[in-house]
Design a protein around this motif. Structure first.
Motif, short mmCIF file in Angstrom:
data_model
loop_
_atom_site.label_atom_id
_atom_site.label_comp_id
_atom_site.label_asym_id
_atom_site.label_seq_id
_atom_site.Cartn_x
_atom_site.Cartn_y
_atom_site.Cartn_z
N ALA A 480 42.88 44.57 35.10
CA ALA A 480 42.73 43.32 35.86
C ALA A 480 44.05 42.96 36.55
O ALA A 480 44.07 42.53 37.71
N ARG A 481 45.16 43.14 35.87
CA ARG A 481 46.47 42.83 36.45
C ARG A 481 46.75 43.75 37.64
O ARG A 481 47.25 43.31 38.68
N TYR A 492 47.13 39.97 51.04
CA TYR A 492 47.81 38.68 50.98
C TYR A 492 46.90 37.57 50.47
O TYR A 492 47.17 36.38 50.69
N VAL A 493 45.84 37.93 49.79
CA VAL A 493 44.98 36.96 49.11
C VAL A 493 45.62 36.62 47.78
O VAL A 493 46.04 37.52 47.03
N HIS A 494 45.69 35.34 47.45
CA HIS A 494 46.29 34.93 46.18
C HIS A 494 45.36 35.33 45.04
O HIS A 494 44.24 34.82 44.91
N ALA A 495 45.81 36.25 44.20
CA ALA A 495 45.00 36.75 43.10
C ALA A 495 45.79 36.66 41.81
O ALA A 495 46.97 37.01 41.77
N GLU A 496 45.13 36.21 40.75
CA GLU A 496 45.75 36.11 39.44
C GLU A 496 44.86 36.77 38.40
O GLU A 496 43.63 36.69 38.48
N ALA A 497 45.47 37.41 37.42
CA ALA A 497 44.73 38.07 36.36
C ALA A 497 44.89 37.29 35.05
O ALA A 497 45.97 36.76 34.76
N TYR A 498 43.81 37.22 34.29
CA TYR A 498 43.84 36.55 32.99
C TYR A 498 43.04 37.36 31.98
O TYR A 498 42.04 38.01 32.33
N GLN A 499 43.46 37.27 30.71
CA GLN A 499 42.60 37.75 29.64
C GLN A 499 41.39 36.82 29.56
O GLN A 499 41.51 35.61 29.71
N ALA A 500 40.24 37.41 29.31
CA ALA A 500 39.01 36.62 29.32
C ALA A 500 39.09 35.45 28.34
O ALA A 500 38.66 34.33 28.66
N ALA A 501 39.65 35.67 27.16
CA ALA A 501 39.70 34.60 26.16
C ALA A 501 40.64 33.48 26.56
O ALA A 501 40.55 32.36 26.03
N GLU A 502 41.55 33.74 27.51
CA GLU A 502 42.51 32.72 27.94
C GLU A 502 41.92 31.75 28.96
O GLU A 502 42.55 30.74 29.27
N LEU A 503 40.76 32.08 29.52
CA LEU A 503 40.17 31.19 30.52
C LEU A 503 40.02 29.77 30.00
O LEU A 503 40.28 28.79 30.71
N LYS A 504 39.56 29.64 28.75
CA LYS A 504 39.29 28.32 28.20
C LYS A 504 40.55 27.53 27.91
O LYS A 504 40.49 26.34 27.62
N HIS A 505 41.69 28.21 27.97
CA HIS A 505 42.96 27.55 27.64
C HIS A 505 43.71 27.11 28.88
O HIS A 505 44.95 27.04 28.87
N VAL A 519 35.22 40.15 37.33
CA VAL A 519 35.19 40.27 35.88
C VAL A 519 34.89 41.72 35.49
O VAL A 519 33.89 42.29 35.95
N LEU A 520 35.76 42.31 34.66
CA LEU A 520 35.60 43.69 34.24
C LEU A 520 34.84 43.71 32.92
O LEU A 520 35.31 43.18 31.90
N VAL A 521 33.66 44.31 32.94
CA VAL A 521 32.77 44.29 31.78
C VAL A 521 32.50 45.72 31.34
O VAL A 521 31.69 46.43 31.94
N GLY A 522 33.21 46.16 30.31
CA GLY A 522 32.99 47.50 29.78
C GLY A 522 31.85 47.53 28.78
O GLY A 522 31.55 46.53 28.12
N ASP A 523 31.21 48.68 28.68
CA ASP A 523 30.11 48.84 27.73
C ASP A 523 30.70 49.21 26.37
O ASP A 523 30.71 50.37 25.95
N ASP A 524 31.21 48.19 25.67
CA ASP A 524 31.88 48.42 24.40
C ASP A 524 31.52 47.30 23.43
O ASP A 524 30.61 46.50 23.69
N GLU A 525 32.24 47.21 22.31
CA GLU A 525 31.92 46.22 21.28
C GLU A 525 32.17 44.79 21.73
O GLU A 525 31.74 43.84 21.05
N LEU A 526 32.83 44.61 22.86
CA LEU A 526 33.11 43.26 23.37
C LEU A 526 32.14 42.84 24.47
O LEU A 526 32.36 41.84 25.14
#
Length: 607
Positions: A480-481, A492-505, A519-526
């Protein structure tokens, strides 16, 4: 940053210099110029223009067999015609081109003013021309004059000097900024990068820090700042002029994105061992006992290399069960780090010349740390400073925004993680699964590239956005970063990366209809947790672009970019390719100059 080209020989210097500058345009620059020794006078043509316009200004009819040329990336002074290189002394006798920054420039300027010399530009480089000219009044040798001046300067430099009264030689020197000599047949070349040389020769000599060279049409000699002669070894570079040709592509970034299947095949060729389920990395000088002795791994890089290092640390820690983490090389030496004698330090750099990463390597060596390099240029400063490491085999990369080198960095970290893991507790079965996945990776990348048209359609749909979030968890957080960085760099588009769990914070406060989230959604345990992230964004009216290899509810994404499955820990690589195409096509839709993004340079050789 910046580009230097020099020529001494029997041909016409001007077209050779201009072609060399063209090959170095990818390094980033804001002005260009050249100096020719015609008779006993200098002809200097320079301006805050692109190389193509400089070529028009130079025109035809210049027969000088010696000259210097430069593309400047502004440090001291704005990008103007006056500040462009080459710079000369007041009498127009000495011309200098210079990469790097002089830290005592103001002290030298005051010295010149006190002597009655008023520099005409804001640059630190012009000061060198005046000082060298003054030294020539008391010495018979241009080399000695340059040496005397360089002993008085602080900072980084790669310079080339031409004296109009000695039109058969050039003097070059380096300390912290690369200089390469090209050896031809009755002619000699100088450049800051081999890209400017390979059209004419593949035989090169790399100067080391603190070295000077005097070159003439048929010979060269090298020495130290202390006037001691040095012996150099000629190297044959493994790239050709053809490797730098654009071919049928409209720009180098698009070409290099599509070269990635071949680049990955080249990276793994001969390095994977299915029988023992491991990897062989011949550039590592450490034997098995030493590799097993490391208790932790620390990776250092800047920009994309830092983000890839984060993913590499995850791979090494997961497979080898060794504590591993990554840190920006630009911060490392300034925090007074404790050097662990039982740690393996890894310096990561596409160019092998990144100033901050090189400084971290030198700090490590001073303090007794064990460091290896992961670079794409075997003759680069970081490669030579480390003496041991892993070569990326990505091939020449011209676009400022790195793509195939980034991918090959991840592949090389995967092979290192596999090697270290098999020396410890990684099972044969799991090791063979990784080997098989690495073998299958080029085909998976080809599948992503085959979906380019669909990815381009998504990019064009969202090219209206002035800002975006890139969201990922664990393995996908570094991806994501990197995706956000690519979009910033070229569109030149303003783009920021965050951990998914940090969104709520905190970041959720910014979600609205004008803030798309990739949003990057892997087919894994998460997977379930990532689906919950999609729900949180949609509940607040945010558009969602899902990049996924999993099945997700259709109503939770406004657009879906699908990628193939490869391996749970290697899937992030194919996600990275999809984000490269996504950023590329947004930048294309916005009409950006893809290969030369504003304010940036390919090789960052200043702090």
């Amino acid at each position: 940053m910046c580009g230097i080209v020099g020529y001494v020989g029997g041909g016409q210097a001007a077209p050779i210099l201009l072609e060399g500058l063209h090959r170095l345009e990818y390094r980033g620059y804001d002005s260009a110029g050249l100096a020719l020794a015609e008779g006993d006078k200098l002809q200097v043509i320079k301006a805050a223009v692109r190389v193509g316009e400089l070529r028009e200004r130079v025109g035809d009819g210049h027969t000088a067999p010696v000259g210097l040329a430069h593309t400047r990336w502004a440090t001291h002074g704005e990008p103007t015609d006056i500040n462009a290189h080459p710079h000369t002394d007041a009498g127009g006798r000495v011309a200098v081109v210079h990469n790097g920054m002089l830290e005592n420039a103001e002290e030298l300027r005051e010295e010149l003013l006190a002597a009655g010399v008023t520099p005409g530009s804001e640059t630190d480089t012009e000061l060198l021309a005046h000082l060298i000219a003054a030294e020539l009044d008391g010495t018979e040798s241009l080399e000695d004059a340059v040496r005397a001046v360089l002993r008085r300067v602080d900072g980084a430099y790669g310079i080339a000097v031409l004296d109009a009264t000695r039109p058969t030689e050039l003097v070059v020197a380096r300390d912290g900024s690369p200089i390469v000599l090209g050896i031809g047949d009755g002619e000699m070349f100088v450049a800051s990068d081999v890209a400017a040389l390979v059209r004419h020769t593949q035989r090169v000599v790399y100067l080391d820090d603190g070295e000077l060279a005097t070159i003439s049409a048929g010979d060269y000699r090298t020495s130290t700042l202390g006037a001691n002669r040095t012996a150099k070894t000629t190297t044959t570079v493994d790239v050709t002029d053809e490797d730098y040709r654009l071919g049928d592509y409209t720009n180098y970034m698009h070409k290099e994105i599509h070269e990635q299947p071949t680049a990955v095949r080249r990276a793994v060729l001969g390095r994977l061992d299915d029988r023992f389920a491991t990897a062989h990395l011949g550039g590592l000088q450490q034997d098995a006992r030493e590799l097993r002795s490391f208790r932790s791994v620390k990776l250092l890089g800047c920009g994309s290399a830092y983000y890839v290092a984060q993913l590499g640390a995850n791979l090494i820690e997961e497979w080898a069960r060794i504590p591993a983490d990554a840190e920006p090389a630009s911060e490392f030496r300034y925090r007074n780090p404790v050097i662990d004698p039982d740690a393996l330090y890894i310096a990561v750099s596409q160019s092998g010349e990144t100033k901050d990463t090189l400084a971290a390597v030198q700090e490590l060596k001073r303090k007794g740390g064990r460091v290896i390099g992961v670079v794409n240029a075997p003759g680069s400063t970081i490669a030579r400073e480390c003496g041991s490491g892993i070569y990326l085999h990505a091939g020449p990369e011209v676009s400022v925004a790195s793509t195939k080198a980034v991918t090959n960095m991840t592949v090389c970290f995967a092979m290192l993680g596999l090697l270290l893991g098999r020396m410890r507790d990684l099972s044969v079965a799991r090791g063979r699964g990784i080997v098989s996945a690495l073998d299958a990776l080029p085909k998976a990348i080809e599948d992503v590239l085959a979906a380019e048209e669909a990815i381009a359609e998504v990019a064009e749909r969202f090219s209206w956005a002035a800002r975006m979030f890139f969201i990922g968890r664990v393995w996908y957080w570094p991806v994501a970063r990197e995706g956000a960085l690519k979009l910033k760099e070229i569109s030149y588009v303003h783009a920021e990366a965050y951990q998914a769990a940090e969104l709520k914070h905190g970041p959720l406060a910014l979600i609205d209809s004008g803030m798309p989230s990739v949003v990057l959604v892997g087919d894994d345990e998460l997977l379930a947790k990532n689906v919950a992230t999609l729900e949180q964004i949609k509940a607040r009216g945010g558009p969602v672009i899902a990049v996924t290899n999993a099945e997700i509810p259709a109503d939770l994404a406004d657009a879906v970019i699908r990628v193939p499955r490869v391996h749970p820990e290697l899937d992030p690589i194919v996600f990275t390719i999809a984000l490269q195409l996504f950023g590329y096509h947004i930048a294309t839709a916005l009409g950006r100059e893809i290969d030369k993004p504003r304010n940036l340079a390919k090789s960052v050789t200043v702090e």
